[in-house]
Design an enzyme around this catalytic site. Sequence first.
Site, mmCIF file in Angstrom:
data_model
loop_
_atom_site.group_PDB
_atom_site.id
_atom_site.type_symbol
_atom_site.label_atom_id
_atom_site.label_comp_id
_atom_site.label_asym_id
_atom_site.label_seq_id
_atom_site.Cartn_x
_atom_site.Cartn_y
_atom_site.Cartn_z
ATOM 1 N N ASP A 197 1.645 7.404 -10.800
ATOM 2 C CA ASP A 197 2.321 6.859 -9.629
ATOM 3 C C ASP A 197 3.789 7.293 -9.743
ATOM 4 O O ASP A 197 4.544 6.747 -10.547
ATOM 5 C CB ASP A 197 2.181 5.331 -9.626
ATOM 6 C CG ASP A 197 3.001 4.680 -8.519
ATOM 7 O OD1 ASP A 197 3.730 5.400 -7.809
ATOM 8 O OD2 ASP A 197 2.907 3.444 -8.382
ATOM 9 N N CYS A 361 6.174 -6.671 -5.536
ATOM 10 C CA CYS A 361 4.792 -6.170 -5.521
ATOM 11 C C CYS A 361 4.293 -5.851 -6.919
ATOM 12 O O CYS A 361 3.561 -4.866 -7.118
ATOM 13 C CB CYS A 361 4.637 -4.952 -4.611
ATOM 14 S SG CYS A 361 5.005 -5.312 -2.918
HETATM 15 N N1 PMP Z 1 4.483 2.426 -6.703
HETATM 16 C C1 PMP Z 1 5.708 2.038 -7.051
HETATM 17 C C2 PMP Z 1 6.121 2.121 -8.492
HETATM 18 C C3 PMP Z 1 6.589 1.589 -6.072
HETATM 19 O O1 PMP Z 1 7.817 1.194 -6.418
HETATM 20 C C4 PMP Z 1 6.171 1.537 -4.729
HETATM 21 C C5 PMP Z 1 7.085 1.035 -3.632
HETATM 22 N N2 PMP Z 1 7.792 -0.120 -3.927
HETATM 23 C C6 PMP Z 1 4.883 1.964 -4.430
HETATM 24 C C7 PMP Z 1 4.068 2.408 -5.436
HETATM 25 C C8 PMP Z 1 4.343 1.938 -3.042
HETATM 26 O O2 PMP Z 1 5.060 2.729 -2.185
HETATM 27 P P1 PMP Z 1 4.740 2.671 -0.622
HETATM 28 O O3 PMP Z 1 4.961 1.258 -0.207
HETATM 29 O O4 PMP Z 1 5.722 3.617 -0.033
HETATM 30 O O5 PMP Z 1 3.332 3.087 -0.478
#
Ligand code: PMP
Length: 408
Positions: A197, A361
């Site tokens: 990721d 999140c």
């Molecule tokens: N992975 C990580 C480590 C993130 O920080 C984020 C966004 N906060 C995401 C995934 C998801 O990104 P998106 O909301 O743009 O799909």
Amino acid sequence: MDVEAVRRQFPILSQEVNGHPLVYLDSAATSQKPLAVIEAVDRYYREYNANVHRGIHTLSERATEAMEEARAKVARFIHAPAPEQLVFVNNATEAINLVAYSYGSRLAEGDEILLTPMEHHSNLVPWQLAARRTGARLRFIPLLPDGTLDLSQMDRLLGPRTRLVAVTHVSNVLGTINPVGDIAAAAHRQGVPVLVDGAQSVPHMPVDVQALDCDFLAFSGHKMLGPMGIGVLYGKRELLERMDPFLAGGEMISEAELECSTWQELPYKFEGGTPHVVGAIGLGAAVDFLEGLGMDEVFRHEQDLVRHALKVLREVDGVQIYGPEPPRGGVIAFNLGELHPHDLSTVLDQEGIAIRVGHHCAQPLTRWLDVPATARASFYVYTTRDEIDVLARALEHAKEFFGHVVER
Ligand code: PMP
């Protein structure tokens, strides 16, 4: 890096919020956009907006060419061997869901996916769903007290049933930079592919998918100066070729019969429906901008900011900072005594300071930290040391305001 010159490219930054100059410290949530990106988007809609790949008219050909040029640019940016290994999606979340659905459909009962407790929900929940669909199990590389991974557990956790390792490159809360190249090497010794990721790494440091030897890389354009709604999945060719499509419909079909169909070649097999053409073009402009600065310089600038932030925030009595020592990503999660981060954010906003608060999140990680929530300041190419000083001073003001709650 000449930060003042960089800042002049970001019109949004020169405004006041609540009577104070805006101090935008929420780039990990989304970055601001330079003029070059705003203008690329504007030009597309003014001059050559058209659907791609099908039209045999001039505007459609221009739009198609611009989108494919952007794909090639982004592919070069992450050192992908070929542009067709880059699938345009909406965001990192969709990229990971694509893999969890398409690669995940091959999982069987008792198979294992190896994750970490510091994953964003985007790299956790898709695997929970895949596990529920297939009977696979999730396992986790544990964390050490400083917020790094306990990699001494890797060999024990990588078993004969492990089918994938999915790990964040940089934690969006702790700022931990995980050694994903070493993780990939360990996984590959057992024949296990690795998804990285890259949502918090690709925008902030040089990332070379061939040097890391990762099998999949997911990231979002909006966190790297690009438009909202465009994201990328990179994958190794043989894996992408073996996987079934995720979104079915127009654009991804080679031949459709009433009863069955065949797929387009890569990457179109995974790009069902009208793509986010202008998003891809804007992302191409963002990549040009970042390359103009140099990703080594971007990383160096952020390391300087992180070191400065750790120093000045630690001088504020009552501040608790989470995560490892630098080098680490340009995010600093913290708490101020017992003050709830939501209250803190409200007062900071009154001084024009934008930070993020909550679980970011990453609820399992917040639970591991044993706090209800954290405040998070995050930096990017346009962030200055002065802005971090403004934050530190504002924390002192918050302490005066909420004095009794801050004292532990
Ligand atoms: N992975 C990580 C480590 C993130 O920080 C984020 C966004 N906060 C995401 C995934 C998801 O990104 P998106 O909301 O743009 O799909």
